[in-house]
Enzyme design. Structure first.
Site, PDB file in Angstrom:
ATOM      1  CE  LYS A 170      -5.847   7.266  -9.643  1.00  0.00           C
ATOM      2  NZ  LYS A 170      -6.523   6.910  -8.432  1.00  0.00           N
ATOM      3  CB  CYS A 185       8.733  -6.772  -2.766  1.00  0.00           C
ATOM      4  SG  CYS A 185       9.984  -5.528  -2.505  1.00  0.00           S
ATOM      5  CG  ASN A 234       6.801  -7.510   0.467  1.00  0.00           C
ATOM      6  OD1 ASN A 234       7.183  -6.340   0.502  1.00  0.00           O
ATOM      7  ND2 ASN A 234       5.514  -7.833   0.412  1.00  0.00           N
ATOM      8  N   GLY A 235       9.234  -6.404   2.688  1.00  0.00           N
ATOM      9  CA  GLY A 235       9.058  -5.793   4.001  1.00  0.00           C
ATOM     10  C   GLY A 235      10.297  -4.996   4.352  1.00  0.00           C
ATOM     11  CG  HIS A 240      -9.261  31.352   1.164  1.00  0.00           C
ATOM     12  ND1 HIS A 240      -9.513  32.494   1.883  1.00  0.00           N
ATOM     13  CD2 HIS A 240     -10.472  30.822   0.861  1.00  0.00           C
ATOM     14  CE1 HIS A 240     -10.815  32.642   2.032  1.00  0.00           C
ATOM     15  NE2 HIS A 240     -11.419  31.645   1.410  1.00  0.00           N
ATOM     16  CE  LYS A 254      -3.998  -1.864  -7.314  1.00  0.00           C
ATOM     17  NZ  LYS A 254      -4.632  -0.587  -7.700  1.00  0.00           N
ATOM     18  CD  GLU A 288      -2.082   7.197  -8.803  1.00  0.00           C
ATOM     19  OE1 GLU A 288      -1.442   6.481  -8.023  1.00  0.00           O
ATOM     20  OE2 GLU A 288      -3.312   7.237  -8.815  1.00  0.00           O
ATOM     21  CD  GLU A 332      -8.925   8.949  -6.876  1.00  0.00           C
ATOM     22  OE1 GLU A 332      -8.258   9.226  -5.870  1.00  0.00           O
ATOM     23  OE2 GLU A 332      -8.713   7.934  -7.562  1.00  0.00           O
ATOM     24  NE  ARG A 340       2.867  -7.825  -3.716  1.00  0.00           N
ATOM     25  CZ  ARG A 340       1.897  -7.734  -2.825  1.00  0.00           C
ATOM     26  NH1 ARG A 340       0.656  -7.927  -3.198  1.00  0.00           N
ATOM     27  NH2 ARG A 340       2.149  -7.451  -1.578  1.00  0.00           N
ATOM     28  CD1 TRP A 393       7.883   0.281  -5.528  1.00  0.00           C
ATOM     29  CD2 TRP A 393       8.376   0.345  -3.341  1.00  0.00           C
ATOM     30  NE1 TRP A 393       7.619   1.546  -5.065  1.00  0.00           N
ATOM     31  CE2 TRP A 393       7.914   1.613  -3.737  1.00  0.00           C
ATOM     32  CE3 TRP A 393       8.743   0.148  -2.017  1.00  0.00           C
ATOM     33  CZ2 TRP A 393       7.801   2.679  -2.851  1.00  0.00           C
ATOM     34  CZ3 TRP A 393       8.642   1.214  -1.137  1.00  0.00           C
ATOM     35  CH2 TRP A 393       8.165   2.463  -1.566  1.00  0.00           C
TER      36      TRP A 393
HETATM   37  C1  F6R Z   1      -3.777   5.725  -6.000  1.00  0.00           C
HETATM   38  C2  F6R Z   1      -3.600   4.525  -5.224  1.00  0.00           C
HETATM   39  C3  F6R Z   1      -3.112   4.654  -3.830  1.00  0.00           C
HETATM   40  C4  F6R Z   1      -3.897   3.713  -2.921  1.00  0.00           C
HETATM   41  C5  F6R Z   1      -3.301   3.726  -1.517  1.00  0.00           C
HETATM   42  C6  F6R Z   1      -4.095   2.859  -0.571  1.00  0.00           C
HETATM   43  O1  F6R Z   1      -4.248   5.430  -7.266  1.00  0.00           O
HETATM   44  O2  F6R Z   1      -3.828   3.450  -5.681  1.00  0.00           O
HETATM   45  O3  F6R Z   1      -3.198   5.964  -3.378  1.00  0.00           O
HETATM   46  O4  F6R Z   1      -5.216   4.114  -2.905  1.00  0.00           O
HETATM   47  O5  F6R Z   1      -1.986   3.264  -1.562  1.00  0.00           O
HETATM   48  O6  F6R Z   1      -4.142   1.546  -1.003  1.00  0.00           O
HETATM   49  P1  F6R Z   1      -5.209   0.537  -0.466  1.00  0.00           P
HETATM   50  O7  F6R Z   1      -6.541   1.012  -0.907  1.00  0.00           O
HETATM   51  O8  F6R Z   1      -4.835  -0.774  -1.082  1.00  0.00           O
HETATM   52  O9  F6R Z   1      -5.089   0.528   1.017  1.00  0.00           O
END
Ligand code: F6R
Length: 614
Positions: free
Chosen positions: A491, A2, A102-103, A510, A609, A494, A487, A27, A76
């Site tokens: 990527k 948010c 937000n929260g 396995h 984010k 998501e 990773e 956000r 969000w």
């Molecule tokens: C994936 C991504 C998330 C963040 C995770 C932690 O692309 O961005 O998996 O890595 O939410 O976020 P931070 O690093 O801000 O604590």
């Protein structure tokens, strides 16, 4: 999650608020709304993006013009589906108090029941709406209170997390904000003030900011501001200068922030090392942890806590620190660490890694570790973020603002920081001066190698086009490339919504091998390191089951071209350096597959984010 933005000053509030929302849209983006105060409150809010809200405003623009105080929100969803009625701001029943939040208000159900019994009616399914009615109720109970007093009193009844911003036509020249758990920044302009969830909407107006601490409230008028705790105790606040430029949070000619941020990596890599890697002296200088280096070296054990991509960086950190510094490392999901009563004591070091510095689980892990007496160190990107402020010592990643929801440049920056840390912890203990110097030389060559990989963009794009309709992907790597496999898979899933799994290549037999058939693309990270021949055998195993192999291999590797359907050749480097390079083609592959599928890569569905709720 948010985005909150508020304004009070001399200028027209609505356009400033909308612009602020655009900068915060990463956000949360399932609904958006705005409220301004011009005698009475005017509210426009609806499901959809900030762009949709702007269109709606074109019709009701007249109502909003002339106001110089207002609040706006991009959501969000946590409680209540994304819809017009659940969008913020929320109003009290009299329509003279507006609130954005937000929260999560954890005791919202009990509060809702109680407020209902006092005649309050609810227009949304959100936890937030209880707050605005609660403020109203406090004010009614004690009419001598002002807006600040009513908010303060209401917050005493609230459990959970909040970053909130309130205005009222009963007290038109005041904006009240409060924070517990969810970040808030105050921007100090010339006769005007901004409030926002982060500095992105503020930097184009002023560089002077005040970060609100947990449990703090600010009362802002056009003439000034005061900050006190929710318990009404005055607090001294430092004014901080923002350290980034507006251009850094704009797309700069790229189609998406994510692509821009992938392409920024060579520069970011330089920035992370600048002033820290002392090639001539053959050492690293890490200002943020210098005073604690001896204690760090004596750690009985290091525990790394993080979430998502930052957790993947942490896994690479484990390999690096154990290899170079020979200190045992454990990597934990922050969400697991915080709830499992971990065995951590005063001779342990806990490193929390977070791009945003605001992730709720990571912050809670940090606090739990502190409580148990561990030395807590942070690796954060956002300067002044809560995690950065609450850790005893730490290092910034200096990757610049990361706007694309999928983390890219922050990851490579985190890995470089961990690499430098591992070398600093090794110095005088486990590896020689020459070995440190050699590693530093290798590190300084990474930006140029990364730039060469970015030149492969069109080849990667054509591979993406071939596989864009796949339903599943498997990513396999060994050693340092195992976390990169995780990773790469993250990527892809998501931003393209394709199901993808990352595995250590040897684990394939396995279980996951059962998935392999002619429809399963398998990405092998098959660089020339100590496990190379093993990974060739794994490729054979996939081929013999008709899996479609895409390999990331080192320049000049002829052997692999006969085994893989597609090979992406990247420059040679040592094993520990490799993740910094192998991840880049995987970022690009995910990006292109997602764009071919028409996905919104910068704002993938259901994600946000900065994950400031559990
Ligand atoms: C994936 C991504 C998330 C963040 C995770 C932690 O692309 O961005 O998996 O890595 O939410 O976020 P931070 O690093 O801000 O604590």
């Amino acid at each position: 999650m948010c985005g909150i933005v508020g304004y009070i000053g001399k200028r027209e509030a609505a356009p400033l608020l909308l612009n602020g929302l655009r900068r915060l849209e990463y956000r949360g983006y399932d609904s958006a709304g705005i409220a301004v105060l011009n005698g009475a409150l005017s509210v426009v809010k609806q499901k959809g993006s900030v762009g949709d809200l702007e269109n709606a405003l074109q019709e009701s623009g007249e109502r909003l013009s002339g106001a110089t105080i207002g609040i706006a929100h991009t959501r969000w969803a946590t409680h209540g589906d994304p819809s017009d009625r659940n969008a913020h701001p929320h109003l009290n029943n009299a329509g003279d108090i507006a609130l954005i939040h937000n929260g999560i208000i954890e005791n919202h159900a009990a509060l809702r029941l109680e407020l209902s019994s006092h005649g309050y009616t609810f227009n949304s399914a959100t936890d937030t709406e209880v707050l605005v009615h609660l403020i109203d109720r406090m004010w009614k109970d004690e009419p001598s209170l002002n807006l600040e007093g009513a908010v303060r009193r209401a917050l005493r009844h609230v459990e959970g997390a909040y970053g909130l911003c309130v205005i009222s036509s009963r007290e038109p020249g005041t904006l009240v904000v409060a924070r517990k758990g969810s970040p808030l920044v105050l921007g100090l302009g010339d006769g005007e003030y901004f409030v926002a969830s982060d500095a992105a909407p503020i930097v184009e107006h002023t560089r002077k900011v005040v970060y609100l601490g947990d449990g703090e409230m600010a009362v802002v008028t056009a003439e000034g501001y005061t900050v006190k705790t929710v318990e009404n105790i005055e607090t001294e606040k430092l004014i901080t200068e923002l350290d980034f430029e507006l251009g850094e949070i704009e797309k700069g000619g790229f189609e998406h922030f994510m692509l821009k941020e992938i392409f920024e990596q060579p520069d970011v890599m330089h920035d992370v090392m600048r002033g820290r890697v002392r090639l001539e002296e053959g050492r690293v200088r890490l200002g943020g942890i210098e005073d604690y280096l001896d204690r760090l070296k004596q750690a009985r054990r290091i525990v790394i806590c993080a979430c998502g991509t930052s957790w993947h960086a942490g896994l690479i950190g484990e390999y690096l620190i154990e290899e170079f510094a020979r200190i045992p490392v454990e990597v934990d999901y922050a969400s697991e660490f915080r709830y499992r009563n971990p065995i951590v004591g005063t001779d342990d070091v806990v490193i929390v890694i977070s791009q945003s510095g605001e992730t709720a689980d990571t912050l809670a892990a940090l606090r739990a570790a502190k409580e148990k007496g561990a030395l807590v160190m942070g690796i954060c990107n956002v300067v002044g973020s809560t995690i950065a402020r609450e850790t005893l010592c730490g290092m910034y990643t200096h990757a610049g603002p990361e706007v694309g929801v999928a983390s890219t440049k922050a990851f490579t920056a985190q890995v470089i920081v961990l690499y430098m840390l591992a070398l600093a912890l090794s110095k005088g203990r486990t590896i020689s001066h020459d070995e440190i110097a050699l590693n530093l030389r290798e590190l300084t060559r990474v930006p140029e190698k990364a730039a060469r990989i970015l030149e492969l963009d069109s080849q990667i794009k054509s591979i993406a086009e071939i596989f864009k309709d796949a339903k599943n992907f498997l990513y396999l790597g060994r050693g340092y490339n195992f976390p990169v496999a995780l990773e790469g898979a993250l990527k892809l899933k998501e931003i393209s919504y394709i199901h993808a799994e990352g595995y250590p290549a040897a684990e394939m037999k396995h279980g996951p091998i059962a998935l392999i058939d002619e429809d399963m693309p398998v990405i092998f990270i098959a660089t020339r390191d100590s496990t190379y021949t093993k990974i060739l055998s794994n490729i054979e195993e996939v081929r013999s089951r008709k899996g479609r192999v895409i390999a990331i291999a080192n320049d000049g590797d002829q052997e692999i071209s006969s085994l893989a359907e597609h090979v992406i050749y990247i420059p040679q480097a040592t094993g520990p350096i490799m993740p910094l390079l192998t991840v880049i083609p995987l970022q690009l592959l995910a990006y292109h597959i997602a764009t071919f599928r028409g996905c919104n890569v910068d704002r993938p569905r259901n994600l946000a984010k900065s994950v400031t709720v559990e």
